[in-house]
Design a protein around this motif. Structure first.
Motif: not given
Length: 274
Positions: A212-216, A243-245
């Motif tokens: 989530g550090r990047c996939h957000t 965020d979606e997960m």
């Protein structure tokens, strides 16, 4: 009547269960702070090729994935080399009209969704037809009429430091040890581990917060959904998978429950993951 021993066993089991479930929740708690920096610990960066000397099979699989190709240097006017070269609209064959490979210093992406191009001053090339979309095999606009410095290094490179300008290019914001997301972007600087070969000398963080550090997209993990009347006329944006997960039914899983971070999710042939 139950014995004291039975009560003790029941309490121990209840306590263990609480630890397990609290651990899952804390890992995916949307209020949990997500560090904006990389997993840099101590030591220096040695590069992915050095990791391959001991982890060859993992390295081989990883180099088929998209992470190492988030930022690709153009050397001697030659386009970057990507895996899976026989896929439709893949890889990037030419830069935008009016731009030659000699005018390009880096390609952003180009592995499996889109590609943008950086000039030799470190600025992203903008215009009406400058972004290559692989799904459609066509060029689209990107910030036409604007000047866009490349400030994406935190999530596109390894060993990122926000100060300075990579390669002395004024448009390149920050400096880094290695182009793209390679081993040490997630595992931390590897020189000490390479020397000692001890597992405690390298970071192995399998939490979703790491991804989530990047996939957000949003620090509060809000999902920027639009609709047909939205200004940007789209339903969701990209790089907001974390965020979606955590907003959906999979919040009590982790990303690595389903995804091997060392492997690609691109389909090379029907039913086969590479």
């Amino acid at each position: 009547m139950p014995s004291r021993f039975s009560y003790l066993i029941a309490l121990l089991l209840l306590g263990a269960a609480m630890l397990v479930f609290s651990g899952c929740e804390s890992d995916l708690n949307p209020l949990q702070p997500v560090s904006p920096e990389g997993a840099v610990t101590t030591g220096s960066f040695v590069g992915a090729s050095n990791c391959a000397s001991c982890h060859q099979s993992i390295y081989d699989e990883f180099m088929k994935s998209g992470h190492p190709y988030k930022l690709n240097k153009v050397v001697d006017g030659q386009p970057p080399v990507y895996p899976l070269r026989d896929r439709v609209n893949f890889p990037v064959v030419n830069p935008p009209d009016g731009v030659s490979w000699d005018d390009v210093s880096y390609v952003i992406g180009g592995y499996g969704w889109k590609a943008r191009f950086i000039d030799h001053d470190g600025y992203i090339i903008t215009g009406s037809a400058v972004q290559w979309n692989m799904e459609t095999g066509g060029w689209v606009s990107y910030h036409d009429g604007e000047t866009k410095p490349y400030d994406c290094g935190k999530c596109h490179t390894t060993g990122y430091v926000p100060e300075g300008n990579q390669n002395g290019m004024p448009g390149m914001i920050g400096t880094w040890a290695e182009d793209g997301i390679t081993c040490e972007a997630c595992h931390g600087a590897g020189s000490i581990h390479a020397s000692t070969q001890k597992s405690e000398d390298i970071s192995v963080d399998m939490s979703s917060a790491m991804c989530g550090r990047c996939h957000t997209r949003d620090a509060q993990h809000r999902i920027a959904a639009g609709g047909p009347d939205a200004d940007d006329d789209q339903f969701i944006k990209h790089h907001e998978q974390y965020d979606e997960m955590i907003a959906a039914g999979h919040r009590n899983l982790t990303c690595v429950s389903c995804h091997d971070p060392h492997k690609s999710v691109k389909l090379d042939e029907p039913g086969a993951l590479v």
